[in-house]
Design a protein around this motif. Structure first.
Motif, PDB file in Angstrom:
ATOM      1  N   SER A 408       0.840  -1.193   0.000  1.00 53.71           N
ATOM      2  CA  SER A 408       0.000   0.000   0.000  1.00 53.71           C
ATOM      3  C   SER A 408       0.878   1.248   0.000  1.00 53.71           C
ATOM      4  N   VAL A 409       0.253   2.403  -0.149  1.00 47.64           N
ATOM      5  CA  VAL A 409       0.999   3.657  -0.154  1.00 47.64           C
ATOM      6  C   VAL A 409       0.465   4.569   0.944  1.00 47.64           C
ATOM      7  N   THR A 410       1.302   5.469   1.387  1.00 47.55           N
ATOM      8  CA  THR A 410       0.874   6.425   2.405  1.00 47.55           C
ATOM      9  C   THR A 410      -0.133   7.399   1.802  1.00 47.55           C
ATOM     10  N   GLU A 411      -1.165   7.690   2.568  1.00 43.36           N
ATOM     11  CA  GLU A 411      -2.239   8.560   2.100  1.00 43.36           C
ATOM     12  C   GLU A 411      -1.693   9.911   1.646  1.00 43.36           C
ATOM     13  N   ALA A 412      -2.232  10.408   0.534  1.00 46.69           N
ATOM     14  CA  ALA A 412      -1.792  11.687   0.004  1.00 46.69           C
ATOM     15  C   ALA A 412      -2.037  12.800   1.007  1.00 46.69           C
ATOM     16  N   ALA A 413      -1.037  13.628   1.182  1.00 48.43           N
ATOM     17  CA  ALA A 413      -1.138  14.758   2.104  1.00 48.43           C
ATOM     18  C   ALA A 413      -1.668  15.981   1.367  1.00 48.43           C
ATOM     19  N   ARG A 626      -0.181  10.088  13.755  1.00 43.59           N
ATOM     20  CA  ARG A 626      -1.238   9.418  12.999  1.00 43.59           C
ATOM     21  C   ARG A 626      -0.908   9.451  11.507  1.00 43.59           C
ATOM     22  N   VAL A 627      -0.838   8.273  10.901  1.00 44.56           N
ATOM     23  CA  VAL A 627      -0.509   8.148   9.489  1.00 44.56           C
ATOM     24  C   VAL A 627      -1.398   7.053   8.906  1.00 44.56           C
ATOM     25  N   ARG A 628      -1.858   7.253   7.688  1.00 45.05           N
ATOM     26  CA  ARG A 628      -2.716   6.243   7.046  1.00 45.05           C
ATOM     27  C   ARG A 628      -2.047   5.733   5.782  1.00 45.05           C
ATOM     28  N   ARG A 629      -2.092   4.411   5.613  1.00 44.05           N
ATOM     29  CA  ARG A 629      -1.692   3.796   4.343  1.00 44.05           C
ATOM     30  C   ARG A 629      -2.924   3.243   3.663  1.00 44.05           C
ATOM     31  N   ILE A 630      -2.933   3.350   2.327  1.00 44.51           N
ATOM     32  CA  ILE A 630      -4.099   2.976   1.540  1.00 44.51           C
ATOM     33  C   ILE A 630      -3.680   2.006   0.446  1.00 44.51           C
ATOM     34  N   GLY A 631      -4.447   0.928   0.294  1.00 44.38           N
ATOM     35  CA  GLY A 631      -4.179  -0.049  -0.748  1.00 44.38           C
ATOM     36  C   GLY A 631      -5.449  -0.414  -1.488  1.00 44.38           C
ATOM     37  N   ALA A 632      -5.314  -1.333  -2.419  1.00 42.24           N
ATOM     38  CA  ALA A 632      -6.470  -1.736  -3.218  1.00 42.24           C
ATOM     39  C   ALA A 632      -7.530  -2.417  -2.373  1.00 42.24           C
ATOM     40  N   ASN A 633      -7.122  -3.002  -1.234  1.00 39.30           N
ATOM     41  CA  ASN A 633      -8.070  -3.769  -0.422  1.00 39.30           C
ATOM     42  C   ASN A 633      -8.428  -3.093   0.893  1.00 39.30           C
ATOM     43  N   GLY A 634      -8.150  -1.786   1.007  1.00 40.14           N
ATOM     44  CA  GLY A 634      -8.557  -1.111   2.222  1.00 40.14           C
ATOM     45  C   GLY A 634      -7.549  -0.082   2.683  1.00 40.14           C
ATOM     46  N   SER A 635      -7.722   0.350   3.941  1.00 42.91           N
ATOM     47  CA  SER A 635      -6.829   1.343   4.521  1.00 42.91           C
ATOM     48  C   SER A 635      -6.474   0.944   5.942  1.00 42.91           C
ATOM     49  N   TRP A 636      -5.330   1.429   6.394  1.00 38.05           N
ATOM     50  CA  TRP A 636      -4.806   1.083   7.711  1.00 38.05           C
ATOM     51  C   TRP A 636      -4.322   2.357   8.391  1.00 38.05           C
ATOM     52  N   LEU A 637      -4.801   2.604   9.578  1.00 42.56           N
ATOM     53  CA  LEU A 637      -4.424   3.771  10.349  1.00 42.56           C
ATOM     54  C   LEU A 637      -3.363   3.384  11.378  1.00 42.56           C
TER      55      LEU A 637
END
Length: 682
Positions: A408-413, A626-637
């Motif tokens: 996954s990638v880190t959520e766009a800031a 607090r950082v979020r990563r986002i992938g094709a199958n969801g997101s993780w905080l």
């Protein structure tokens, strides 16, 4: 987002970011079996399996153990090590061992060693003591690289080539005669004519006018300071010379093993760096970084977050690899602080939160001899029955539980901080009005303030497209290319909010001051004209009319169209403007003529993000990372608590670390990390 690996690797397994390195997260460290008797190796591998190790760097400093004499190779021990690791499911990042030339080579060819600015050649005994411009060294280095590639290119343990080690750490500059010739050729390619060089550097000052390129020496020791233009170009030349060596090794590896990805370890940490990593990042298949916190910094986790965001920025938002960090104390700081309980995991997971798809340590087993014998490791001198090893095992288990995050990638800031290695080189090239000015402190201070609020930040090189950002901060970007200044102006006019701090945009690409009033490249955009600098003395501060406190710096500045939002009320500039806001199209440009102290910067940043309508990644207690990563199958905080008290974060989902469920909120224990698989309400 696709990885640049796809252009070189033919065995990419879907669902993993670095399929050639590890399934899931890469986890392990530098392994130096040549330092230990062979009976220790099987114990090492047993412990690696216990810790969940998937990836090790092998051979980093092993040239003298592989090529035992000129052209005489002993691969037997390395064959056995790679076979043993493969049998146990552990992938190998095989290093080209060129960071540490063997003694026989140094004795036969002492001319490959670095020459310092006083003309003294270094002696054998260190590492990276070789000159990047040495043709003799390059010949021997490429020979051992080719021998390794031919021997192990098809070995099933091989997952990644790791070229040399921390290029430029000890050999970022050389002043030898051979280097001088390479430098002169570099200058001729850059300027074409000696007249153009004289004009760019302003060599009429002190009458240092050159008539041929052969007259231009490296900036060797002189009784006074050197020309800032010469110093900056020598920094650029030195970065290019190191990059050229990496490229030479890479091309040998690419020719022999086109299916294996190639990288080298950057050093994005604690300082601007010794190379222009924004350029270097285009030459590696995976951006890999080394990071070590400073024990003297009580908030070293803030610098870690900044460096991780900066690494992600030069990786163009793609996942990257933390290829070195420490389990506990290092050995090279004045006072080497050991990490407290839980700090090892917090540091590792903070990098992963910010885009790393692996966390490797230097090194696996703590050396009993040699220069780094007191550098921490996974297996300390005291053995596996230790706090450090138990925490590594716990971290390995956590990485297995959160393996779904990999790729996954880190959520766009919505906030960007511009940071430039080239600008940092310009700032340190020549005397400046205050020793307290540097390229890192203001950028890091803004990043800390934003991170404390839970705001996502990207740290990117100038010239990066800014369309997705609402706020951009130009903090001590001393040299801002004309194209980047124009881009920032267009982005601001289109609705962005720009913040600029002192000593930004002052010089051109040749380190010449842009005249007509500071800050040259940004003067018109900001609607401000600075007449004179008033650096503050050590311990001195100034008070502003809005209650803010400034330190380090102040300036005599006047509005050239901008609104004055605060003035100095103390010090030599009492009554003069201090903070400006200029309306530019649909956007605004804010100029701070002093460095705000931490409390004042916190207030400024809160007002800034509130005005831009920027919300935290997730609501939570101040100071909770607090950082979020986002992938094709969801997101993780990711919620990282560096404090001594529990902290709360708004979340709904399962904490993959503990298995606890969050229904609207989760309390993160002091010193703990939560990785929450988020659920989206219908």
């Amino acid at each position: 987002m696709p990885s640049r690996l796809t252009s070189h690797s033919s065995d990419l397994r879907p669902g993993t970011t670095f399929p050639a390195v590890a399934d899931g997260f890469a986890f392990g460290g530098d392994y130096s079996p040549e330092q230990w008797p062979e009976e220790v190796w099987r114990e090492d591998v047993r412990l690696m399996r216990e810790a969940g190790v998937t990836s090790v760097n092998v051979g980093v400093f092993s040239w003298g153990c592989i090529e035992v004499a000129d052209g005489v190779f002993d691969f037997g021990w390395l064959d056995r090590v790679l076979d043993l690791l493969h049998e146990n499911g552990i992938g190998v990042n095989l290093a080209t061992p060129t960071a540490a030339p063997p003694i026989w080579l140094l004795r036969a060819h002492p001319e490959i060693l670095l020459v310092g600015p006083t003309g003294v050649r270094v002696s054998q005994g260190g590492r990276l003591g070789w000159s990047p411009s040495s043709a003799v060294f390059r010949r021997y280095a490429l020979r051992v690289v080719e021998a390794l590639a031919l021997r192990y290119g098809s070995h099933p343990a091989l997952r990644l080539w790791h070229v040399s080690n921390e290029l430029g750490n000890e050999n970022n500059h050389c002043y030898s005669d051979e280097t001088a010739v390479a430098w002169q050729h570099w200058l001729e390619r850059r300027f074409t004519s000696i007249e153009a060089l004289n004009e760019a550097w302003g060599t009429a000052f002190w009458g240092h006018v050159y008539t041929t390129f052969e007259q231009v020496e490296p900036p060797r020791f002189a009784a006074t300071s050197q020309n800032p233009g010469l110093l900056l170009d020598f920094e650029r030349f030195s970065s290019d010379a190191l990059l050229a060596h990496y490229e030479a090794e890479r091309e040998v590896l690419r020719r022999v093993t086109p299916q294996i990805p190639i990288t080298t370890n950057f050093m994005i940490q604690n300082h601007p760096g010794v190379a222009d990593y924004g350029r270097w990042s285009h030459e590696v298949d995976i951006v890999a970084n080394d990071h070590y916190t400073m024990g003297s910094d009580p908030e070293g986790f803030g610098e870690l977050a900044f460096s991780a965001d900066r690494t992600r920025g030069i990786a163009h938002g793609e996942p990257w690899l933390l290829i070195e960090h420490s389990t506990s104390a290092v050995n090279w700081q004045p006072r080497n602080r050991a990490k407290g309980r839980g700090e090892l995991a917090r540091n590792s997971l903070a990098h992963i939160a910010r885009g790393a798809d692996g966390a490797l340590f230097f090194q696996w087993r703590q050396s009993s001899a040699g220069s780094e014998q007191y550098h921490s490791s996974v297996v300390p001198h005291a053995g596996a029955d230790t706090k450090v090893f138990r925490e590594v095992v716990e971290l390995g288990a956590v990485l297995e539980r959160i393996a779904e995050v990999a790729g996954s990638v880190t959520e766009a800031a919505r906030v960007a901080i511009l940071f430039s290695d080239d600008s940092a080189a310009a700032l340190r090239s020549g005397p400046k009005p205050s020793v307290d000015l540097n390229s890192l402190d203001e950028a890091l201070a803004f990043h800390r303030a934003l991170t404390r609020l839970g705001i996502a930040v990207d740290v990117v090189p100038p010239g990066t497209p800014l369309d997705r950002y609402d706020v951009a901060i130009v903090a001590t970007v001393y040299s801002l290319p004309e194209t980047a200044a124009e881009q920032v102006a267009d982005w601001t006019a289109a609705g962005g909010t720009l913040v600029v701090t002192p000593f930004s945009g002052l010089v051109d690409e040749h380190n010449r001051v842009l005249t007509g009033g500071y800050p040259g490249a940004l003067r018109e955009l900001l609607g401000v004209r600075v007449e004179e600098f008033f650096p503050l003395l050590e311990g001195e501060s100034v008070v502003l009319s809005d209650g803010s406190v400034g330190f380090i710096w102040s300036e005599l500045a006047q509005s050239a169209g901008a609104e004055i939002t605060a003035s100095y009320t103390s010090g030599a500039l009492a009554g003069e403007p201090a903070v400006f806001r200029n309306t530019v199209g649909d956007g605004a440009a804010i100029y701070l003529s002093t460095h705000l102290d931490p409390a004042s910067k916190a207030v400024f940043v809160e007002d800034l993000v509130r005005g831009a309508g920027i919300e935290p990644v997730a609501a939570g207690d101040p100071g909770l990372e607090r950082v979020r990563r986002i992938g094709a199958n969801g997101s993780w905080l990711f919620a990282i608590n560096h404090g001594d008290e529990p902290a709360s974060v708004a979340a709904t989902g399962i904490d993959l670390v503990t298995g606890d469920r969050a229904d609207g909120a989760l309390v993160v224990a002091a010193g703990a990390v939560a990785v929450i698989r988020e659920e989206v309400s219908a």
